[in-house]
Scaffold this motif. Structure first.
Motif, PDB file in Angstrom:
ATOM      1  N   GLY A  38       0.819  -1.221   0.000  1.00 20.38           N
ATOM      2  CA  GLY A  38       0.000   0.000   0.000  1.00 20.38           C
ATOM      3  C   GLY A  38       0.846   1.261   0.000  1.00 20.38           C
ATOM      4  N   LEU A  39       1.927   1.256   0.789  1.00 18.83           N
ATOM      5  CA  LEU A  39       2.819   2.428   0.814  1.00 18.83           C
ATOM      6  C   LEU A  39       3.479   2.633  -0.546  1.00 18.83           C
ATOM      7  CD1 LEU A  39       4.495   2.072   4.346  1.00 18.83           C
ATOM      8  CD2 LEU A  39       2.873   3.815   3.590  1.00 18.83           C
ATOM      9  N   ILE A  40       3.902   1.530  -1.156  1.00 21.52           N
ATOM     10  CA  ILE A  40       4.547   1.656  -2.474  1.00 21.52           C
ATOM     11  C   ILE A  40       3.571   2.200  -3.507  1.00 21.52           C
ATOM     12  CG2 ILE A  40       5.550   0.329  -4.370  1.00 21.52           C
ATOM     13  CD1 ILE A  40       6.801  -1.513  -2.244  1.00 21.52           C
ATOM     14  N   LEU A  41       2.342   1.696  -3.504  1.00 22.28           N
ATOM     15  CA  LEU A  41       1.345   2.188  -4.466  1.00 22.28           C
ATOM     16  C   LEU A  41       1.018   3.654  -4.220  1.00 22.28           C
ATOM     17  CD1 LEU A  41      -1.101  -0.861  -4.684  1.00 22.28           C
ATOM     18  CD2 LEU A  41       0.562  -0.091  -6.390  1.00 22.28           C
ATOM     19  N   ALA A  42       0.947   4.045  -2.953  1.00 25.24           N
ATOM     20  CA  ALA A  42       0.672   5.454  -2.639  1.00 25.24           C
ATOM     21  C   ALA A  42       1.791   6.360  -3.128  1.00 25.24           C
ATOM     22  CB  ALA A  42       0.458   5.611  -1.131  1.00 25.24           C
ATOM     23  N   LEU A  43       3.033   5.930  -2.919  1.00 23.70           N
ATOM     24  CA  LEU A  43       4.172   6.729  -3.390  1.00 23.70           C
ATOM     25  C   LEU A  43       4.175   6.830  -4.917  1.00 23.70           C
ATOM     26  CD1 LEU A  43       7.030   5.491  -0.995  1.00 23.70           C
ATOM     27  CD2 LEU A  43       5.932   7.730  -1.022  1.00 23.70           C
ATOM     28  N   VAL A  44       3.896   5.708  -5.582  1.00 23.65           N
ATOM     29  CA  VAL A  44       3.856   5.725  -7.057  1.00 23.65           C
ATOM     30  C   VAL A  44       2.760   6.661  -7.551  1.00 23.65           C
ATOM     31  CG1 VAL A  44       3.336   4.325  -9.094  1.00 23.65           C
ATOM     32  CG2 VAL A  44       4.886   3.441  -7.343  1.00 23.65           C
ATOM     33  N   ALA A  45       1.604   6.630  -6.924  1.00 25.59           N
ATOM     34  CA  ALA A  45       0.512   7.500  -7.330  1.00 25.59           C
ATOM     35  C   ALA A  45       0.862   8.965  -7.104  1.00 25.59           C
ATOM     36  CB  ALA A  45      -0.760   7.132  -6.556  1.00 25.59           C
ATOM     37  N   LEU A  46       1.510   9.267  -5.983  1.00 24.51           N
ATOM     38  CA  LEU A  46       1.892  10.655  -5.686  1.00 24.51           C
ATOM     39  C   LEU A  46       2.914  11.169  -6.684  1.00 24.51           C
ATOM     40  CD1 LEU A  46       1.719  13.084  -3.775  1.00 24.51           C
ATOM     41  CD2 LEU A  46       3.527  12.028  -2.399  1.00 24.51           C
ATOM     42  N   VAL A  47       3.939  10.346  -6.942  1.00 25.55           N
ATOM     43  CA  VAL A  47       4.969  10.766  -7.902  1.00 25.55           C
ATOM     44  C   VAL A  47       4.374  10.907  -9.298  1.00 25.55           C
ATOM     45  CG1 VAL A  47       7.111  10.054  -9.030  1.00 25.55           C
ATOM     46  CG2 VAL A  47       6.862   9.804  -6.562  1.00 25.55           C
ATOM     47  N   GLY A  48       3.500   9.978  -9.691  1.00 24.54           N
ATOM     48  CA  GLY A  48       2.881  10.052 -11.018  1.00 24.54           C
ATOM     49  C   GLY A  48       2.030  11.293 -11.186  1.00 24.54           C
ATOM     50  N   SER A  49       1.289  11.649 -10.152  1.00 27.17           N
ATOM     51  CA  SER A  49       0.448  12.846 -10.259  1.00 27.17           C
ATOM     52  C   SER A  49       1.288  14.101 -10.370  1.00 27.17           C
ATOM     53  CB  SER A  49      -0.486  12.931  -9.046  1.00 27.17           C
ATOM     54  OG  SER A  49       0.273  13.105  -7.852  1.00 27.17           O
ATOM     55  N   GLN A  50       2.415  14.131  -9.677  1.00 25.73           N
ATOM     56  CA  GLN A  50       3.279  15.314  -9.777  1.00 25.73           C
ATOM     57  C   GLN A  50       3.962  15.387 -11.139  1.00 25.73           C
ATOM     58  OE1 GLN A  50       5.942  15.219  -6.447  1.00 25.73           O
ATOM     59  NE2 GLN A  50       4.380  15.896  -4.976  1.00 25.73           N
ATOM     60  N   VAL A  51       4.382  14.225 -11.664  1.00 24.74           N
ATOM     61  CA  VAL A  51       5.030  14.216 -12.981  1.00 24.74           C
ATOM     62  C   VAL A  51       4.052  14.616 -14.068  1.00 24.74           C
ATOM     63  CG1 VAL A  51       6.079  12.718 -14.712  1.00 24.74           C
ATOM     64  CG2 VAL A  51       6.790  12.539 -12.334  1.00 24.74           C
ATOM     65  N   LEU A  52       2.832  14.097 -14.002  1.00 27.81           N
ATOM     66  CA  LEU A  52       1.833  14.424 -15.020  1.00 27.81           C
ATOM     67  C   LEU A  52       1.207  15.797 -14.819  1.00 27.81           C
ATOM     68  CD1 LEU A  52       0.019  10.982 -15.321  1.00 27.81           C
ATOM     69  CD2 LEU A  52       1.720  11.959 -16.877  1.00 27.81           C
ATOM     70  N   GLY A  53       1.446  16.428 -13.706  1.00 28.02           N
ATOM     71  CA  GLY A  53       0.898  17.753 -13.461  1.00 28.02           C
ATOM     72  C   GLY A  53      -0.564  17.748 -13.153  1.00 28.02           C
ATOM     73  N   LEU A  54      -1.057  16.632 -12.613  1.00 30.19           N
ATOM     74  CA  LEU A  54      -2.488  16.578 -12.313  1.00 30.19           C
ATOM     75  C   LEU A  54      -2.863  17.512 -11.184  1.00 30.19           C
ATOM     76  CD1 LEU A  54      -3.078  12.720 -12.558  1.00 30.19           C
ATOM     77  CD2 LEU A  54      -3.583  14.472 -14.256  1.00 30.19           C
ATOM     78  N   GLY A  55      -1.943  17.758 -10.308  1.00 29.34           N
ATOM     79  CA  GLY A  55      -2.258  18.637  -9.190  1.00 29.34           C
ATOM     80  C   GLY A  55      -2.354  20.088  -9.592  1.00 29.34           C
ATOM     81  N   ASP A  56      -1.766  20.470 -10.769  1.00 28.32           N
ATOM     82  CA  ASP A  56      -1.779  21.871 -11.199  1.00 28.32           C
ATOM     83  C   ASP A  56      -2.941  22.189 -12.110  1.00 28.32           C
ATOM     84  OD1 ASP A  56       0.510  22.194  -9.800  1.00 28.32           O
ATOM     85  OD2 ASP A  56       1.842  21.821 -11.525  1.00 28.32           O
TER      86      ASP A  56
END
Length: 200
Positions: free
Chosen positions: A28-46
């Motif tokens: 679960g921690l690994i999936l959460a980290l992957v999701a967080l990094v992916g969202s930042q790389v794709l710019g979904l948060g912006d």
């Protein structure tokens, strides 16, 4: 002695549950980290910030536009409204329409005229005399060449056809001196201006 050597039955199950829980937490921690990094790389948060910036830009573009178009279209609309009003019977329209009508009549009169010109005003004896001209409205007409002889126009053994309102050809003559030529449409009786060519 044999009863003391047997391991308790509850411990392997408990150990297995703890191991499964640890693995699940790790995954679960690994999936959460992957999701967080992916969202930042794709710019979904912006996206929200970009959307807000775009909406701000659009609003800033739309705010001046209506004001400018209203001010600019004010005189333009009055100019456009003058055009439809002219045929409606305004005084200006009645004065302008007669001015256009004579121009149309003059154009229609000019459409029946034949304009003739020679490429050169002097040629040697037996040399080709090139000529061309314009005959608006005479599409497909046959123009006959005439030469001025003994005080009258006489037919010359040459003719030319009109294509797209224009014509061009050449003739020969051994008569030296100034020769005057013209072309005539025998069907309509329309004659061209005369040209003078010095031969010899």
């Amino acid at each position: 002695m044999s009863d003391q050597q047997q391991p308790p039955t509850g411990r392997p199950v408990l150990n297995g549950l703890v191991a499964l829980l640890a693995v699940a937490l790790g995954v679960g921690l690994i999936l959460a980290l992957v999701a967080l990094v992916g969202s930042q790389v794709l710019g979904l948060g912006d996206d929200d910030g970009d959307a807000a910036g775009e909406s701000t830009v659009r609003q800033s573009m739309y705010l001046p536009s209506p004001v400018e178009t209203d001010e600019a279209t004010g005189p333009l609309v009055t100019l456009h409204t003058e055009d439809p009003d002219e045929p409606a019977g305004s005084g200006d329209a009645e004065t302008e329409l007669p001015e256009d009508e004579p121009t149309t009549e003059l154009t229609s009169e000019a459409a029946g005229e034949i304009s003739l010109q020679a490429l050169a005003t002097s040629v040697a004896s037996g040399e080709r005399i090139y000529f061309s001209g314009v005959y608006p409205g005479g599409e497909g007409a046959i123009l006959w060449v005439q030469r001025f002889e003994n005080g009258d126009w006489a037919d010359f053994p040459a003719s030319v056809g009109v294509t797209n309102g224009t014509f061009s050809s050449y003739i020969f003559t051994g008569v030296s001196g100034v020769n005057r030529f013209r072309v005539v449409d025998r069907d309509s009786g329309t004659t061209s201006n005369e040209i003078s060519v010095t031969v010899g």
